[in-house]
Design a protein around this motif. Structure first.
Motif, PDB file in Angstrom:
ATOM      1  N   LYS A  50      60.414 -35.932 -56.785  1.00 31.36           N
ATOM      2  CA  LYS A  50      60.949 -37.133 -56.732  1.00 31.36           C
ATOM      3  C   LYS A  50      61.752 -37.493 -58.180  1.00 31.36           C
ATOM      4  N   THR A  51      61.035 -37.058 -59.173  1.00 31.39           N
ATOM      5  CA  THR A  51      61.658 -37.138 -60.572  1.00 31.39           C
ATOM      6  C   THR A  51      62.706 -36.346 -60.531  1.00 31.39           C
ATOM      7  N   GLU A  52      62.631 -35.063 -60.175  1.00 33.73           N
ATOM      8  CA  GLU A  52      63.841 -34.122 -60.208  1.00 33.73           C
ATOM      9  C   GLU A  52      64.876 -34.417 -59.617  1.00 33.73           C
ATOM     10  N   VAL A  53      64.922 -35.043 -58.516  1.00 30.86           N
ATOM     11  CA  VAL A  53      65.777 -35.522 -57.607  1.00 30.86           C
ATOM     12  C   VAL A  53      66.655 -36.738 -58.203  1.00 30.86           C
ATOM     13  N   LEU A  54      65.823 -37.663 -58.679  1.00 34.76           N
ATOM     14  CA  LEU A  54      66.332 -38.879 -59.224  1.00 34.76           C
ATOM     15  C   LEU A  54      67.071 -38.603 -60.678  1.00 34.76           C
ATOM     16  N   ALA A  55      66.457 -37.511 -61.608  1.00 32.68           N
ATOM     17  CA  ALA A  55      67.136 -36.966 -62.676  1.00 32.68           C
ATOM     18  C   ALA A  55      68.635 -36.640 -62.288  1.00 32.68           C
ATOM     19  N   ALA A  56      68.334 -35.575 -61.483  1.00 31.13           N
ATOM     20  CA  ALA A  56      69.675 -34.866 -61.312  1.00 31.13           C
ATOM     21  C   ALA A  56      70.757 -35.784 -60.550  1.00 31.13           C
ATOM     22  N   GLN A  57      70.299 -36.647 -59.786  1.00 31.76           N
ATOM     23  CA  GLN A  57      71.418 -37.642 -59.396  1.00 31.76           C
ATOM     24  C   GLN A  57      72.009 -38.523 -60.327  1.00 31.76           C
ATOM     25  N   THR A  58      71.106 -38.899 -61.404  1.00 33.00           N
ATOM     26  CA  THR A  58      71.627 -39.726 -62.649  1.00 33.00           C
ATOM     27  C   THR A  58      72.656 -38.732 -63.600  1.00 33.00           C
ATOM     28  N   ILE A  59      72.080 -37.542 -63.614  1.00 31.56           N
ATOM     29  CA  ILE A  59      72.952 -36.790 -64.388  1.00 31.56           C
ATOM     30  C   ILE A  59      74.312 -36.504 -64.005  1.00 31.56           C
ATOM     31  N   GLY A  60      74.324 -36.381 -62.457  1.00 34.41           N
ATOM     32  CA  GLY A  60      75.668 -35.960 -61.503  1.00 34.41           C
ATOM     33  C   GLY A  60      76.512 -37.176 -61.704  1.00 34.41           C
ATOM     34  N   ALA A  61      75.686 -38.478 -61.651  1.00 36.15           N
ATOM     35  CA  ALA A  61      76.741 -39.851 -61.572  1.00 36.15           C
ATOM     36  C   ALA A  61      77.162 -39.946 -62.926  1.00 36.15           C
ATOM     37  N   PHE A  62      76.536 -39.344 -64.134  1.00 40.70           N
ATOM     38  CA  PHE A  62      77.069 -39.809 -65.489  1.00 40.70           C
ATOM     39  C   PHE A  62      78.156 -38.750 -65.737  1.00 40.70           C
ATOM     40  N   LEU A  63      77.975 -37.424 -65.092  1.00 34.56           N
ATOM     41  CA  LEU A  63      79.120 -36.295 -65.451  1.00 34.56           C
ATOM     42  C   LEU A  63      80.242 -36.746 -64.621  1.00 34.56           C
ATOM     43  N   GLY A  65      81.241 -39.785 -64.007  1.00 36.36           N
ATOM     44  CA  GLY A  65      82.038 -40.971 -64.539  1.00 36.36           C
ATOM     45  C   GLY A  65      82.660 -40.178 -65.719  1.00 36.36           C
ATOM     46  N   VAL A  66      81.918 -39.449 -66.700  1.00 39.76           N
ATOM     47  CA  VAL A  66      82.531 -38.748 -68.006  1.00 39.76           C
ATOM     48  C   VAL A  66      83.928 -38.217 -67.440  1.00 39.76           C
ATOM     49  N   ARG A  67      83.810 -37.389 -66.479  1.00 42.20           N
ATOM     50  CA  ARG A  67      85.301 -36.789 -65.989  1.00 42.20           C
ATOM     51  C   ARG A  67      86.205 -37.584 -65.609  1.00 42.20           C
ATOM     52  N   LYS A  68      85.921 -39.093 -65.217  1.00 46.26           N
ATOM     53  CA  LYS A  68      87.031 -39.983 -64.902  1.00 46.26           C
ATOM     54  C   LYS A  68      87.236 -40.855 -66.015  1.00 46.26           C
ATOM     55  N   GLY A  69      86.559 -40.908 -67.246  1.00 47.70           N
ATOM     56  CA  GLY A  69      86.396 -41.648 -68.307  1.00 47.70           C
ATOM     57  C   GLY A  69      86.109 -42.851 -68.273  1.00 47.70           C
ATOM     58  N   ASP A  70      84.885 -43.083 -67.125  1.00 46.35           N
ATOM     59  CA  ASP A  70      84.438 -44.210 -67.235  1.00 46.35           C
ATOM     60  C   ASP A  70      82.871 -44.008 -67.197  1.00 46.35           C
ATOM     61  N   CYS A  71      82.235 -44.665 -68.335  1.00 43.63           N
ATOM     62  CA  CYS A  71      81.021 -44.374 -68.791  1.00 43.63           C
ATOM     63  C   CYS A  71      79.989 -45.517 -68.397  1.00 43.63           C
ATOM     64  N   SER A  72      80.432 -46.457 -67.540  1.00 43.66           N
ATOM     65  CA  SER A  72      79.673 -47.403 -67.041  1.00 43.66           C
ATOM     66  C   SER A  72      78.598 -46.809 -66.211  1.00 43.66           C
ATOM     67  N   PRO A  73      77.372 -47.246 -65.878  1.00 42.81           N
ATOM     68  CA  PRO A  73      76.521 -46.727 -64.927  1.00 42.81           C
ATOM     69  C   PRO A  73      76.600 -47.609 -63.687  1.00 42.81           C
TER      70      PRO A  73
END
Length: 85
Positions: A50-63, A65-73
């Motif tokens: 569960k922790t791995e899945v949530l961490a991967a989802q969070t990291i994916g969402a962050f990256l 956003g960064v690619r789009k120039g939007d760092c808001s969660p």
């Protein structure tokens, strides 16, 4: 990232693990807190899947956003409380 059961070796609360984020200058940064996750879950023990899945989802969402120039969660990701600065 940390978890709400990620206590320090001395027994201090998981909230002490958020101090580095609090001391960082503003910028494109997120802090993710996984509900119920312990230090060992991040190391692959216990409910680590569960922790791995949530961490991967969070990291994916962050990256994404960064690619789009939007760092808001995106708000909450199924059991992860996110903060940004």
């Amino acid at each position: 990232m940390t978890g709400t059961r990620d206590t320090e070796l001395g027994g201090d609360s998981w909230t002490t693990r958020t101090e580095p984020f609090g001391n960082m200058p503003p910028g494109c940064k997120w802090l993710g807190v996984i509900s119920g996750a312990s230090h060992l879950n991040f190391a692959g023990a216990g409910m680590s899947r569960k922790t791995e899945v949530l961490a991967a989802q969070t990291i994916g969402a962050f990256l994404q956003g960064v690619r789009k120039g939007d760092c808001s969660p995106p708000g909450r990701i199924g059991g992860v409380e996110l903060s940004a600065k």
